[in-house]
Design an enzyme around this catalytic site. Sequence first.
Site, PDB file in Angstrom:
ATOM      1  CD1 TRP A  52      -2.619   1.926   0.752  1.00 29.05           C
ATOM      2  CD2 TRP A  52      -1.923   1.491   2.361  1.00 29.05           C
ATOM      3  NE1 TRP A  52      -3.208   2.622   1.011  1.00 29.05           N
ATOM      4  CE2 TRP A  52      -3.020   2.857   2.190  1.00 29.05           C
ATOM      5  CE3 TRP A  52      -1.454   1.764   3.814  1.00 29.05           C
ATOM      6  CZ2 TRP A  52      -4.011   3.296   3.680  1.00 29.05           C
ATOM      7  CZ3 TRP A  52      -2.023   2.546   5.143  1.00 29.05           C
ATOM      8  CH2 TRP A  52      -2.942   3.352   4.173  1.00 29.05           C
ATOM      9  CG  ASP A  56      -1.863  -2.487   7.504  1.00 23.87           C
ATOM     10  OD1 ASP A  56      -2.958  -2.966   8.502  1.00 23.87           O
ATOM     11  OD2 ASP A  56      -1.782  -2.170   6.499  1.00 23.87           O
ATOM     12  CE  LYS A  98     -10.095   0.187   3.834  1.00 22.74           C
ATOM     13  NZ  LYS A  98      -9.552   0.797   2.791  1.00 22.74           N
TER      14      LYS A  98
HETATM   15  C1  LMR Z   1      -7.568   2.487  -0.293  1.00 27.95           C
HETATM   16  O1  LMR Z   1      -5.925   1.880  -0.424  1.00 27.95           O
HETATM   17  O2  LMR Z   1      -7.793   2.638  -1.491  1.00 27.95           O
HETATM   18  C2  LMR Z   1      -7.246   3.010   1.131  1.00 27.95           C
HETATM   19  O3  LMR Z   1      -6.662   2.373   1.982  1.00 27.95           O
HETATM   20  C3  LMR Z   1      -7.544   4.035   1.063  1.00 27.95           C
HETATM   21  C4  LMR Z   1      -6.333   4.728   1.434  1.00 27.95           C
HETATM   22  O4  LMR Z   1      -6.200   5.274   2.403  1.00 27.95           O
HETATM   23  O5  LMR Z   1      -5.651   5.196   0.762  1.00 27.95           O
END
Ligand code: LMR
Length: 397
Positions: free
Chosen positions: A130, A211, A246
Amino acid sequence: MLEQLQSIPADPILGLSAAFKKDTNPNKIDLGVGVYKDESGSTPIMRAVKLATERIQQTETSKTYLPQAGVAEFNTATLELLFGADSALIKDGLVGSVQAPGGCGALRIGAEVINRSQPGTRVWLSNPSWPNHYPLLEGADLKVHEYPYYDHANHAIDFDAMMRALAETGPGDVVLVHGCCHNPSGADLSLEQWQALTDLALQRGFTPFVDAAYQGLAHGLEEDARGWRAMAERVPEMLIASSCSKNFGLYRERAGAIVFLTRDSEQTQIACSQAMNAARQIYSMPPSHGGAIVGTIINDPALKAQWLTELDEMRERINGMRDALVDRLDAAGHTGFQFIRTENGMFSFLGISEQQVQKLRDDYAVYIVDSTRMNIAGLTSSNIDYFADSLIKVLEG
Ligand code: LMR
């Protein structure tokens, strides 16, 4: 002084939502930011959340400060969801939870505590991960390294490469693992792979940092916890950043927690005290509302049953959309997308080119992240034909 500042480019995910809002194409589809949409295309407040909110409004008598650890019922609920209500780790006080503002807050406070314990710690992130993991961890002065994870050519985890890279770790390193519904790939470790990773953690001495932002959205609430529960049984210490954004649909309420596991209940309490102190230096204490909602739901059997039913519905709808999309692509002769059927949670990579991502956006008002990550949970039976047709045209263009 402030005139010396330069503007910063939009966030790769949140910036996409802003661009989507401005788009005037009536057919536009937002498959960028990871939020769940129902069949009508809206992100609903879950019924269990509505009922809990009503109850809180009727019974809440004060807005005075929360304790520094946050809502006590929320912290208990977090531990029960993560480890199971009968967990010996909970009974023995080996795990502790401090409420934080969402999963981001939890990750950041966890990183701050790691850095207090050992400044400049190396933290290993999956490649890809991420995007916000990087600033959250680096902002606390941790040094980010990467381990190979998703093999784009094979649309699968390259577990051997991952293990080879992590064999280079040592005591004092931290390895961040996605609990389930890997963001951005949707490709998750099997239970056997979690066990092998645990063996490696014991051998090399690294500390796992999980996570857990999507519990319940891969296979089920209990099923999704199997990997980190198996790991928690064996490793001497571990952190978990938990988020209810979520699985409770509480995005804007910022309900999360940083959880510490050690083999000594006093040591666990020390880690929690450091987390509270780190939070005090940044925001003092977490907001109450989201935590109160989760605490209310988990402590009321009827509300909990209602929530679990809704969570199952969400997961099943997403999985239905995965199959429906691949069926449409198959029917048009694009049979290389089978991996989308078996990946988990909201995300999968489409694996198309950057130009094709841009063309989807410019010509069809279909928004996916530049990495080709798409949010499957944004598909509905009303927009899936338009999306599949647009993708097919772009693939054939
Ligand atoms: C995402 O990955 O789209 C979500 O977790 C929202 C974010 O804060 O990036």
